[in-house]
Each structure stands twice: as structure tokens, then as C-alpha cells.
Design a protein around this motif. Sequence first.
Motif, PDB file in Angstrom:
ATOM      1  N   VAL A 119     -17.517  59.458  -7.947  1.00  0.00           N
ATOM      2  CA  VAL A 119     -16.892  59.748  -9.236  1.00  0.00           C
ATOM      3  C   VAL A 119     -17.924  59.768 -10.358  1.00  0.00           C
ATOM      4  N   ALA A 120     -17.766  60.695 -11.284  1.00  0.00           N
ATOM      5  CA  ALA A 120     -18.627  60.726 -12.467  1.00  0.00           C
ATOM      6  C   ALA A 120     -17.785  60.599 -13.722  1.00  0.00           C
ATOM      7  N   LEU A 121     -18.274  61.129 -14.871  1.00  0.00           N
ATOM      8  CA  LEU A 121     -17.552  60.965 -16.121  1.00  0.00           C
ATOM      9  C   LEU A 121     -16.514  62.049 -16.361  1.00  0.00           C
ATOM     10  N   ALA A 122     -15.721  61.846 -17.419  1.00  0.00           N
ATOM     11  CA  ALA A 122     -14.722  62.840 -17.819  1.00  0.00           C
ATOM     12  C   ALA A 122     -13.939  62.397 -19.030  1.00  0.00           C
ATOM     13  N   ALA A 123     -12.732  62.904 -19.170  1.00  0.00           N
ATOM     14  CA  ALA A 123     -11.850  62.536 -20.271  1.00  0.00           C
ATOM     15  C   ALA A 123     -10.419  62.725 -19.816  1.00  0.00           C
ATOM     16  N   HIS A 143      -5.484  45.906 -11.590  1.00  0.00           N
ATOM     17  CA  HIS A 143      -5.998  45.413 -10.309  1.00  0.00           C
ATOM     18  C   HIS A 143      -5.148  45.976  -9.186  1.00  0.00           C
ATOM     19  N   GLY A 144      -5.640  45.857  -7.965  1.00  0.00           N
ATOM     20  CA  GLY A 144      -4.888  46.272  -6.795  1.00  0.00           C
ATOM     21  C   GLY A 144      -4.642  47.759  -6.707  1.00  0.00           C
ATOM     22  N   ILE A 145      -5.570  48.583  -7.214  1.00  0.00           N
ATOM     23  CA  ILE A 145      -5.373  50.023  -7.155  1.00  0.00           C
ATOM     24  C   ILE A 145      -6.308  50.652  -6.125  1.00  0.00           C
ATOM     25  N   THR A 146      -5.934  51.817  -5.628  1.00  0.00           N
ATOM     26  CA  THR A 146      -6.701  52.526  -4.616  1.00  0.00           C
ATOM     27  C   THR A 146      -7.879  53.271  -5.242  1.00  0.00           C
ATOM     28  N   SER A 147      -8.716  53.840  -4.373  1.00  0.00           N
ATOM     29  CA  SER A 147      -9.837  54.651  -4.871  1.00  0.00           C
ATOM     30  C   SER A 147      -9.333  55.837  -5.685  1.00  0.00           C
ATOM     31  N   ALA A 148      -8.272  56.486  -5.183  1.00  0.00           N
ATOM     32  CA  ALA A 148      -7.730  57.646  -5.899  1.00  0.00           C
ATOM     33  C   ALA A 148      -7.191  57.236  -7.267  1.00  0.00           C
ATOM     34  N   GLN A 149      -6.512  56.103  -7.341  1.00  0.00           N
ATOM     35  CA  GLN A 149      -6.006  55.621  -8.618  1.00  0.00           C
ATOM     36  C   GLN A 149      -7.151  55.210  -9.549  1.00  0.00           C
ATOM     37  N   GLN A 150      -8.222  54.691  -8.964  1.00  0.00           N
ATOM     38  CA  GLN A 150      -9.390  54.342  -9.771  1.00  0.00           C
ATOM     39  C   GLN A 150     -10.007  55.591 -10.403  1.00  0.00           C
ATOM     40  N   VAL A 151     -10.047  56.684  -9.662  1.00  0.00           N
ATOM     41  CA  VAL A 151     -10.528  57.951 -10.218  1.00  0.00           C
ATOM     42  C   VAL A 151      -9.642  58.369 -11.390  1.00  0.00           C
ATOM     43  N   GLN A 152      -8.324  58.256 -11.188  1.00  0.00           N
ATOM     44  CA  GLN A 152      -7.374  58.564 -12.270  1.00  0.00           C
ATOM     45  C   GLN A 152      -7.671  57.708 -13.493  1.00  0.00           C
ATOM     46  N   ALA A 188     -24.090  56.067 -24.381  1.00  0.00           N
ATOM     47  CA  ALA A 188     -23.643  56.883 -23.258  1.00  0.00           C
ATOM     48  C   ALA A 188     -23.593  56.023 -21.998  1.00  0.00           C
ATOM     49  N   TRP A 189     -22.681  56.331 -21.087  1.00  0.00           N
ATOM     50  CA  TRP A 189     -22.538  55.539 -19.876  1.00  0.00           C
ATOM     51  C   TRP A 189     -22.032  56.412 -18.737  1.00  0.00           C
ATOM     52  N   ALA A 190     -22.128  55.888 -17.537  1.00  0.00           N
ATOM     53  CA  ALA A 190     -21.637  56.580 -16.342  1.00  0.00           C
ATOM     54  C   ALA A 190     -21.114  55.553 -15.354  1.00  0.00           C
ATOM     55  N   MET A 191     -20.152  55.939 -14.553  1.00  0.00           N
ATOM     56  CA  MET A 191     -19.616  55.052 -13.520  1.00  0.00           C
ATOM     57  C   MET A 191     -19.507  55.824 -12.212  1.00  0.00           C
ATOM     58  N   TYR A 192     -19.881  55.166 -11.117  1.00  0.00           N
ATOM     59  CA  TYR A 192     -19.751  55.767  -9.784  1.00  0.00           C
ATOM     60  C   TYR A 192     -19.088  54.766  -8.854  1.00  0.00           C
ATOM     61  N   GLN A 193     -18.299  55.272  -7.918  1.00  0.00           N
ATOM     62  CA  GLN A 193     -17.583  54.397  -6.998  1.00  0.00           C
ATOM     63  C   GLN A 193     -17.701  54.911  -5.567  1.00  0.00           C
ATOM     64  N   ASP A 194     -17.300  54.063  -4.615  1.00  0.00           N
ATOM     65  CA  ASP A 194     -17.251  54.414  -3.190  1.00  0.00           C
ATOM     66  C   ASP A 194     -18.602  54.883  -2.670  1.00  0.00           C
ATOM     67  N   MET A 195     -19.680  54.268  -3.161  1.00  0.00           N
ATOM     68  CA  MET A 195     -21.026  54.614  -2.715  1.00  0.00           C
ATOM     69  C   MET A 195     -21.440  53.802  -1.498  1.00  0.00           C
ATOM     70  N   SER A 196     -22.256  54.401  -0.645  1.00  0.00           N
ATOM     71  CA  SER A 196     -22.942  53.642   0.387  1.00  0.00           C
ATOM     72  C   SER A 196     -24.104  52.893  -0.271  1.00  0.00           C
ATOM     73  N   SER A 197     -24.764  52.029   0.475  1.00  0.00           N
ATOM     74  CA  SER A 197     -25.922  51.334  -0.063  1.00  0.00           C
ATOM     75  C   SER A 197     -27.006  52.328  -0.475  1.00  0.00           C
TER      76      SER A 197
END
Length: 270
Positions: free
Chosen positions: A12-16, A35-44, A78-87
Motif C-alpha cells: 500500500v502507498a499514499l492516497a486520499a 483495531h481488529g481489521i483486515t489488510s483490505a480494511q486497512q487499505v480502505q 510528507a509521509w508514506a505508509m506500507y503494509q504486508d511487506m516481507s522482511s
Amino acid sequence: MRITRTLAIAAVALAAAATPTAAHAQASSASIAYHGITSAQQVQKFHELSGKGYVPVSLSISSGPSYAGVWVKSSGAAWAMYQDMSSQGYQKRFDEYTAKGYQPTVVTATGSGDAARFAAVFVKKSGSFMAQHNMTTDQLITANLKAQAKGLMMTSIDVYGTDGAPTYAAIWTPNASGVKWHLTYDLSSADHENAFKIRVSNGYRPAYVAVDPGGTFTTIWRNDKSGSWYEYTGMSSSGYQSRFDKLKTEGYFPVQVNSEDGKYAAIWTK
């Protein structure tokens, strides 16, 4: 041991965008927590909240994967967030963003070995810092001593891997005001409670708490002034929600939340 001037893969990257829909979302005028949300909900959530001027100040990925986060209104850097990454993916993103003048402010991970997954927040800012991941306990101790010798203070930590082989990811940033601080790790609930009593009586407070695989706790303690606060550990999802609801009526809001294997730890302030 890898000294991270680096990060790795992502999803996931940035957006609005638009309006909160994920499970367990709660808000104040300037803060939103879930809390307790899925990866897809986290993207949302990313798209919804970044589009409204919110920035993530706390982020936790746990087995599932499941996400918990705290966002605040901000018009800063400015900032960025990424999720579901491997090491390796985390390392790649780290290298990419530090080359652009960003620093990681939060790193969180779950799982072990090649199955470990990471999420991280990067903020564009200057100044010294140190970040490492995939550390054993001995490597964490060594890195922490190295950071302290450089005048740095740990500001983010998470524990992944397994109960028998915990693995650590951490970030250290300048301790400009010379705050006294230290780290406890792999403490049982009873030992953490004892540490809490002793340290609070000596002027310390929990500034960051992580739930380890197996249900122990790793905590950053600071001897500084922070106003009124609460810390609770070992909560279930519903237990965390109950604490949230009660403390909200008293004017408190979480500033840091961490979870693993369905157990939560969190810190609230006014």
C-alpha cells in the motif's frame, strides 16, 4: 543482524478519500483509532483517513494479519505508509525512502522466518536515527547500547518470531532533552505488573508497549512529564474496546496500541 538503513516489499502507498467503515473504529475530533481489521480494511482506512488530513502515529500488525492503528490530524511533513511487506520488502522500502530523506517512525511485524510480515510509516525529516529489524534478543541488547552511546532513544519496537525465538524491530531517534529511559523485554504479565509498580514509583511511565509472541511484554519506559495517562495490557479485543469506551468518557484517547495473537496492550493520554 541487519542495521536498517533499509526496508522491504509492500502492498500500500499514499492516497486520499472518504469515510470510515472498518470494524471497531472510534474517533475524537482530532484522533481516530481502530483495531481488529483486515489488510483490505486497512487499505480502505489509509485512503479514507489520509484524504482527510490524518497521519498514523501508531500501527500494529498481528497474526491474521490483523491491524490496529491510531491516526491524528496533522498538516506537517510528507509521509508514506506500507503494509504486508516481507522482511526483504521492508528493507527495500527503507532504502528507497531514506534515500529520499525520510525516516521510519513506526515499524511493526508479525510471524516468523520467510512468513514474517511488516508494516511501517515513514516521515520526511532530518536528523540522526537508527533502525534495525530481524534482531535476536542479544542483538537487540547490543543495538540498544550502541544507540544509547550515540545519544539516541528508542521510540518504536515490535516483537515477532516465536515464543521460543522472539525477533525484534526497533527505531531510535535523538534524545535531545536527555530523558532517562530504559527497556524491559519478554516480561510475563506478573513481571510486567511488578516492573510497572517499581518504575512508576520512581517517576517512569510506559511510553511504548509491545505484545510478544506467547503473551509476554516488551516496554520502553521514560522518566518524563506527560500529564495524565493509563496503560493496560493483556486485553482481548472486546476488553480493549471496553477500556476504550470507558476512558473516552473521561477524556482519554489511545496514543499507542499493539497486538499479537488476539491480545492487546495500549497507552492512553488526555
